[in-house]
Design a protein around this motif. Sequence first.
Motif, PDB file in Angstrom:
ATOM      1  N   ILE A 109      -9.878  -7.713  -6.051  1.00 23.62           N
ATOM      2  CA  ILE A 109      -8.765  -7.688  -7.002  1.00 23.62           C
ATOM      3  C   ILE A 109      -7.486  -7.181  -6.339  1.00 23.62           C
ATOM      4  O   ILE A 109      -6.408  -7.768  -6.487  1.00 23.62           O
ATOM      5  CB  ILE A 109      -9.129  -6.817  -8.226  1.00 23.62           C
ATOM      6  N   ALA A 110      -7.600  -6.079  -5.580  1.00 22.62           N
ATOM      7  CA  ALA A 110      -6.421  -5.519  -4.914  1.00 22.62           C
ATOM      8  C   ALA A 110      -5.858  -6.492  -3.885  1.00 22.62           C
ATOM      9  O   ALA A 110      -4.639  -6.627  -3.741  1.00 22.62           O
ATOM     10  CB  ALA A 110      -6.774  -4.182  -4.256  1.00 22.62           C
ATOM     11  N   LEU A 139      -3.388 -18.245  -2.137  1.00 24.51           N
ATOM     12  CA  LEU A 139      -3.963 -16.962  -2.543  1.00 24.51           C
ATOM     13  C   LEU A 139      -5.481 -17.047  -2.686  1.00 24.51           C
ATOM     14  O   LEU A 139      -6.205 -16.149  -2.245  1.00 24.51           O
ATOM     15  CB  LEU A 139      -3.350 -16.501  -3.868  1.00 24.51           C
ATOM     16  N   ILE A 140      -5.947 -18.119  -3.308  1.00 19.18           N
ATOM     17  CA  ILE A 140      -7.396 -18.285  -3.488  1.00 19.18           C
ATOM     18  C   ILE A 140      -8.087 -18.409  -2.128  1.00 19.18           C
ATOM     19  O   ILE A 140      -9.108 -17.769  -1.867  1.00 19.18           O
ATOM     20  CB  ILE A 140      -7.709 -19.508  -4.370  1.00 19.18           C
ATOM     21  N   GLY A 141      -7.516 -19.226  -1.245  1.00 17.17           N
ATOM     22  CA  GLY A 141      -8.106 -19.407   0.078  1.00 17.17           C
ATOM     23  C   GLY A 141      -8.106 -18.123   0.888  1.00 17.17           C
ATOM     24  O   GLY A 141      -9.119 -17.778   1.521  1.00 17.17           O
ATOM     25  N   ALA A 142      -6.981 -17.412   0.862  1.00 18.19           N
ATOM     26  CA  ALA A 142      -6.887 -16.163   1.624  1.00 18.19           C
ATOM     27  C   ALA A 142      -7.849 -15.112   1.077  1.00 18.19           C
ATOM     28  O   ALA A 142      -8.516 -14.400   1.836  1.00 18.19           O
ATOM     29  CB  ALA A 142      -5.454 -15.638   1.586  1.00 18.19           C
ATOM     30  N   THR A 143      -7.943 -15.014  -0.245  1.00 17.35           N
ATOM     31  CA  THR A 143      -8.838 -14.027  -0.860  1.00 17.35           C
ATOM     32  C   THR A 143     -10.289 -14.370  -0.594  1.00 17.35           C
ATOM     33  O   THR A 143     -11.110 -13.487  -0.301  1.00 17.35           O
ATOM     34  CB  THR A 143      -8.582 -13.944  -2.376  1.00 17.35           C
ATOM     35  N   LEU A 144     -10.628 -15.663  -0.685  1.00 12.22           N
ATOM     36  CA  LEU A 144     -11.998 -16.087  -0.408  1.00 12.22           C
ATOM     37  C   LEU A 144     -12.366 -15.794   1.048  1.00 12.22           C
ATOM     38  O   LEU A 144     -13.448 -15.260   1.334  1.00 12.22           O
ATOM     39  CB  LEU A 144     -12.149 -17.577  -0.702  1.00 12.22           C
ATOM     40  N   GLY A 145     -11.470 -16.121   1.964  1.00 16.45           N
ATOM     41  CA  GLY A 145     -11.726 -15.855   3.385  1.00 16.45           C
ATOM     42  C   GLY A 145     -11.839 -14.369   3.669  1.00 16.45           C
ATOM     43  O   GLY A 145     -12.719 -13.929   4.425  1.00 16.45           O
ATOM     44  N   ALA A 146     -10.947 -13.585   3.068  1.00 18.98           N
ATOM     45  CA  ALA A 146     -10.990 -12.132   3.252  1.00 18.98           C
ATOM     46  C   ALA A 146     -12.295 -11.551   2.722  1.00 18.98           C
ATOM     47  O   ALA A 146     -12.884 -10.645   3.314  1.00 18.98           O
ATOM     48  CB  ALA A 146      -9.798 -11.487   2.545  1.00 18.98           C
ATOM     49  N   THR A 147     -12.762 -12.088   1.605  1.00 12.21           N
ATOM     50  CA  THR A 147     -14.010 -11.603   1.004  1.00 12.21           C
ATOM     51  C   THR A 147     -15.216 -11.974   1.865  1.00 12.21           C
ATOM     52  O   THR A 147     -16.126 -11.161   2.065  1.00 12.21           O
ATOM     53  CB  THR A 147     -14.178 -12.189  -0.410  1.00 12.21           C
ATOM     54  N   LEU A 148     -15.228 -13.193   2.396  1.00 12.66           N
ATOM     55  CA  LEU A 148     -16.330 -13.604   3.263  1.00 12.66           C
ATOM     56  C   LEU A 148     -16.404 -12.732   4.515  1.00 12.66           C
ATOM     57  O   LEU A 148     -17.497 -12.285   4.908  1.00 12.66           O
ATOM     58  CB  LEU A 148     -16.158 -15.074   3.661  1.00 12.66           C
ATOM     59  N   ARG A 200      -6.568   1.640  -3.628  1.00 13.22           N
ATOM     60  CA  ARG A 200      -5.179   1.995  -3.306  1.00 13.22           C
ATOM     61  C   ARG A 200      -4.882   1.738  -1.833  1.00 13.22           C
ATOM     62  O   ARG A 200      -3.792   1.290  -1.480  1.00 13.22           O
ATOM     63  CB  ARG A 200      -4.910   3.458  -3.667  1.00 13.22           C
ATOM     64  N   PHE A 201      -5.858   2.017  -0.980  1.00 15.52           N
ATOM     65  CA  PHE A 201      -5.669   1.746   0.445  1.00 15.52           C
ATOM     66  C   PHE A 201      -5.596   0.240   0.690  1.00 15.52           C
ATOM     67  O   PHE A 201      -4.759  -0.234   1.459  1.00 15.52           O
ATOM     68  CB  PHE A 201      -6.814   2.354   1.258  1.00 15.52           C
ATOM     69  N   VAL A 202      -6.473  -0.510   0.038  1.00 10.68           N
ATOM     70  CA  VAL A 202      -6.451  -1.972   0.178  1.00 10.68           C
ATOM     71  C   VAL A 202      -5.096  -2.521  -0.274  1.00 10.68           C
ATOM     72  O   VAL A 202      -4.493  -3.357   0.401  1.00 10.68           O
ATOM     73  CB  VAL A 202      -7.594  -2.619  -0.635  1.00 10.68           C
ATOM     74  N   ALA A 203      -4.625  -2.031  -1.413  1.00 10.80           N
ATOM     75  CA  ALA A 203      -3.333  -2.482  -1.934  1.00 10.80           C
ATOM     76  C   ALA A 203      -2.218  -2.189  -0.941  1.00 10.80           C
ATOM     77  O   ALA A 203      -1.344  -3.028  -0.682  1.00 10.80           O
ATOM     78  CB  ALA A 203      -3.053  -1.812  -3.273  1.00 10.80           C
ATOM     79  N   PHE A 204      -2.251  -1.000  -0.358  1.00 10.51           N
ATOM     80  CA  PHE A 204      -1.192  -0.606   0.570  1.00 10.51           C
ATOM     81  C   PHE A 204      -1.174  -1.498   1.805  1.00 10.51           C
ATOM     82  O   PHE A 204      -0.114  -1.988   2.219  1.00 10.51           O
ATOM     83  CB  PHE A 204      -1.377   0.858   0.967  1.00 10.51           C
ATOM     84  N   VAL A 205      -2.354  -1.708   2.422  1.00 12.61           N
ATOM     85  CA  VAL A 205      -2.364  -2.487   3.663  1.00 12.61           C
ATOM     86  C   VAL A 205      -2.125  -3.975   3.405  1.00 12.61           C
ATOM     87  O   VAL A 205      -1.728  -4.699   4.324  1.00 12.61           O
ATOM     88  CB  VAL A 205      -3.684  -2.288   4.443  1.00 12.61           C
ATOM     89  N   ARG A 206      -2.344  -4.448   2.179  1.00 17.80           N
ATOM     90  CA  ARG A 206      -1.999  -5.835   1.868  1.00 17.80           C
ATOM     91  C   ARG A 206      -0.486  -5.984   1.683  1.00 17.80           C
ATOM     92  O   ARG A 206       0.103  -6.984   2.093  1.00 17.80           O
ATOM     93  CB  ARG A 206      -2.717  -6.300   0.595  1.00 17.80           C
ATOM     94  N   LEU A 207       0.131  -4.990   1.071  1.00 20.88           N
ATOM     95  CA  LEU A 207       1.578  -5.038   0.882  1.00 20.88           C
ATOM     96  C   LEU A 207       2.320  -4.713   2.171  1.00 20.88           C
ATOM     97  O   LEU A 207       3.390  -5.259   2.444  1.00 20.88           O
ATOM     98  CB  LEU A 207       1.995  -4.048  -0.210  1.00 20.88           C
ATOM     99  N   MET A 241      -1.508  -9.476  -2.144  1.00 17.86           N
ATOM    100  CA  MET A 241      -1.090 -10.512  -1.193  1.00 17.86           C
ATOM    101  C   MET A 241      -0.104 -11.485  -1.833  1.00 17.86           C
ATOM    102  O   MET A 241       0.444 -12.351  -1.152  1.00 17.86           O
ATOM    103  CB  MET A 241      -2.304 -11.269  -0.660  1.00 17.86           C
ATOM    104  N   PHE A 242       0.112 -11.347  -3.133  1.00 19.27           N
ATOM    105  CA  PHE A 242       0.959 -12.280  -3.871  1.00 19.27           C
ATOM    106  C   PHE A 242       2.394 -12.358  -3.330  1.00 19.27           C
ATOM    107  O   PHE A 242       2.912 -13.464  -3.119  1.00 19.27           O
ATOM    108  CB  PHE A 242       0.964 -11.913  -5.358  1.00 19.27           C
ATOM    109  N   PRO A 243       3.086 -11.214  -3.087  1.00 16.41           N
ATOM    110  CA  PRO A 243       4.483 -11.328  -2.599  1.00 16.41           C
ATOM    111  C   PRO A 243       4.598 -12.123  -1.312  1.00 16.41           C
ATOM    112  O   PRO A 243       5.466 -12.995  -1.184  1.00 16.41           O
ATOM    113  CB  PRO A 243       4.897  -9.866  -2.410  1.00 16.41           C
TER     114      PRO A 243
END
Length: 320
Positions: free
Chosen positions: A158-159, A83-92, A126-133, A164-166
């Motif tokens: 944050i979203a 999760l940390i790696g994916a979030t960091l990469g997504a943020t970069l 909300r859009f970010v949350a939706f496309v991640r789920l 991306m957790f599930p």
Amino acid sequence: MKTKLIRLGLFAILVIAIGIAISYRDQFDAAALEAWLDGAGAAGPILFILIYAAAAVLFLPGSVLTLAGGALFGPVWGTLFNLIGATLGATLAFLIARYLAADWVERKTGGRLKQLKQGVEKEGWRFVAFVRLVPLFPFNLLNYALGLTRINLAHYIIASFICMFPGAVAYTYLGYAGREAIAGGEGLIQKILLAIGLLVLVAFLPRWIGRLRQGPSQTVDQLKQQLDQQADVLVLDVRSEEDFNGEQQHIPGARNVPLEELPNRLDELAEYQERSVVTVCRTDKRSAKAAQLLARQGFADVHIIKGGMTDWNEKGYPVA
């Protein structure tokens, strides 16, 4: 001028790096990664997170890393590091796109594409949350695309991390179960069944999320009131063209897109991605299927007209 040249230079470097990474992606496998990180000792988790982040930026397959994370660090720590790696990469990737091209896209975007962009920005986290789920687009490409919008960075991070957790849990556990299967660990059958169960859960997420985004059904009376008040709503009639112009006729101002053609004509409805849409058919069976399809494709406010044209005609409301 200097800033423009810097951006062009960075863009060229990024393109070259992505091209090199993609050309060597066949050599990017979990076994080699595990063998290398096994000898890294305490620095292994940090190196893994950095590699995951770089992979997200360079369009390398994240699934390989997620499975490797489960095999190397187990289901708990593996999920966290993934999760940390994916979030960091997504943020970069998000920040790179925002710095290199967001201003240019803002100036050049127009028409339906601009309306879609504004709709995404309006819904924000909300859009970010939706496309991640519900992954509508490839993860790596989506990170760059979202960077071209004005979505708040903190909301994006944050979203992304939470939603991306599930998927992270499911694929990390699959990697862990795979390694246990090779090693012949205890409770192997239970672990494999749990991994399969988690994957099934993730596979059904699009349908469940689509139902959550699909608004409640409306009566024909409620729709008539909306139309009388000139509300900003699209009446989408999903019957066949013959039925649309047949004996039941149709609601004035309705747009006809038959259910069978809807998946291939979604671009025609892009301006209503974040606006109100009501689906109608003869009763409400076809309109319910259409509403589920639209909700899964990211339409934010979709409703079903209960009873459809049958109830509309029984009420004596105007038809065209």
